[in-house]
Design an enzyme around this catalytic site. Structure first.
Site, short mmCIF file in Angstrom:
data_model
loop_
_atom_site.label_atom_id
_atom_site.label_comp_id
_atom_site.label_asym_id
_atom_site.label_seq_id
_atom_site.Cartn_x
_atom_site.Cartn_y
_atom_site.Cartn_z
N ASP A 255 -1.84 -11.11 -12.04
CA ASP A 255 -2.84 -11.93 -12.72
C ASP A 255 -3.93 -12.40 -11.76
OD1 ASP A 255 -1.62 -11.63 -15.15
OD2 ASP A 255 -0.66 -13.60 -15.16
N ALA B 36 -1.05 -25.13 -15.56
CA ALA B 36 -0.97 -26.19 -16.58
C ALA B 36 0.39 -26.22 -17.25
CB ALA B 36 -2.07 -26.00 -17.63
#
Length: 294
Positions: A74, A192
């Site tokens: 990613d 998050a």
């Protein structure tokens, strides 16, 4: 079947021991299909042995390639997305990393999946980005894009920082904490999530504010409309570090203001035929996994 894409650029994870094999296998396969293949110059330098292929900068890829294949994790995808966002080149990711929320093509069947995508059998979605800037005494001193998140944190300090949060010009609160994560739906399954933030479906037009270790029991994550303009102003005497997608960094001073909101730019992300967002979450997060009893 004629190819849906005629030219493709390959972007690999830098300094990775196993990326070269995948890059060359994909490059040779696509070239045999008759596609024009470029290898990004940093990737070519990192893997070596790319003399048989045309090497291209990100600017050249943006202006000439019809598709970019990102080979890595990613992090590699995040970097490529920021570099190519203004050019609107569609991206597809081959996962050589760990979870791979953005690089969802497995290395084991990459050639088959890329064959399908080249033939036009894929789904496409748009992922919005954040446009972020840092102001000092009213003057812009830093600006960049973020696909995942912008993180304001205490940096090397062994104590909390203090800052004011404003939304659309309205004061919301003063917070003492280790910092704040401002996340897109794409970033909601990244840092998050580790800070107990909500998972936001990519189709949700929302921005999540996720406090980091707040010194208040009532401080909770908040999801805002993506039309909001968010400002975080550091209060004296606290400096802080600001991270963009966990890659770019800016060392902010007390009094600096971080201003951000939805960017007009978006990332075009391609998925293999049959891709399902919920199936991806189920696999990556081990939902419905049966507990093991030893």
């Amino acid at each position: 079947m004629s190819a849906h894409f005629r030219s493709v650029a390959l972007i690999g994870k830098y300094q990775s021991a196993d990326v070269a094999e995948s890059v060359f296998a994909i490059a040779n396969h696509l070239r045999q299909r008759g596609l024009v293949v470029w290898i990004e110059q940093g990737t070519a330098s990192s893997i070596g042995g790319a003399a048989d292929f045309t090497v291209a900068s990100y600017e050249e890829i943006g202006s000439r390639a019809e598709l970019a294949v990102v080979i890595g994790g990613d992090g590699t995808m995040l970097n490529a997305a920021r570099r190519l966002a203004e050019h609107q080149v569609p991206l597809v990711g081959v996962n050589l990393g760990r979870l791979g929320f953005l690089t969802d093509v497995a290395r084991s069947d990459a050639l088959q999946r890329l064959e399908e995508i080249v033939d036009g059998r894929y789904s496409e979605e748009s992922r919005f980005m954040l446009d972020a800037e840092v102001l000092r005494s009213g003057e812009r001193v830093f600006q960049t894009l973020a696909l995942n998140d912008v993180v304001v944190n205490k940096g090397d300090l062994g104590r909390m920082i203090e800052f004011d949060l404003s939304i659309d010009g309205e004061f919301v609160y003063t917070q003492r904490s280790d910092g704040m994560i401002i996340s897109t739906p794409t970033g909601s399954t990244a840092y998050a999530l580790s800070a107990n933030g909500p998972i936001l479906h990519p189709g949700v037009g929302g921005i999540a504010l996720v406090p980091l270790c707040p010194h208040a029991l009532t401080a909770r994550p908040v999801t805002l409309p993506d039309t909001c303009r968010i400002e975080i102003r550091l209060l004296p005497p606290h400096d802080a570090s600001i991270h963009f997608d966990g890659q770019a960094r800016f060392d902010a001073r007390a009094g600096d203001c971080v201003r951000l909101g939805r960017s007009p730019l978006a990332v075009r992300l391609l998925h293999p035929e049959g891709y399902n967002y919920y199936a991806m979450l189920r696999e990556k997060l081990h939902w419905s996994a049966v507990p093991r009893h030893n």
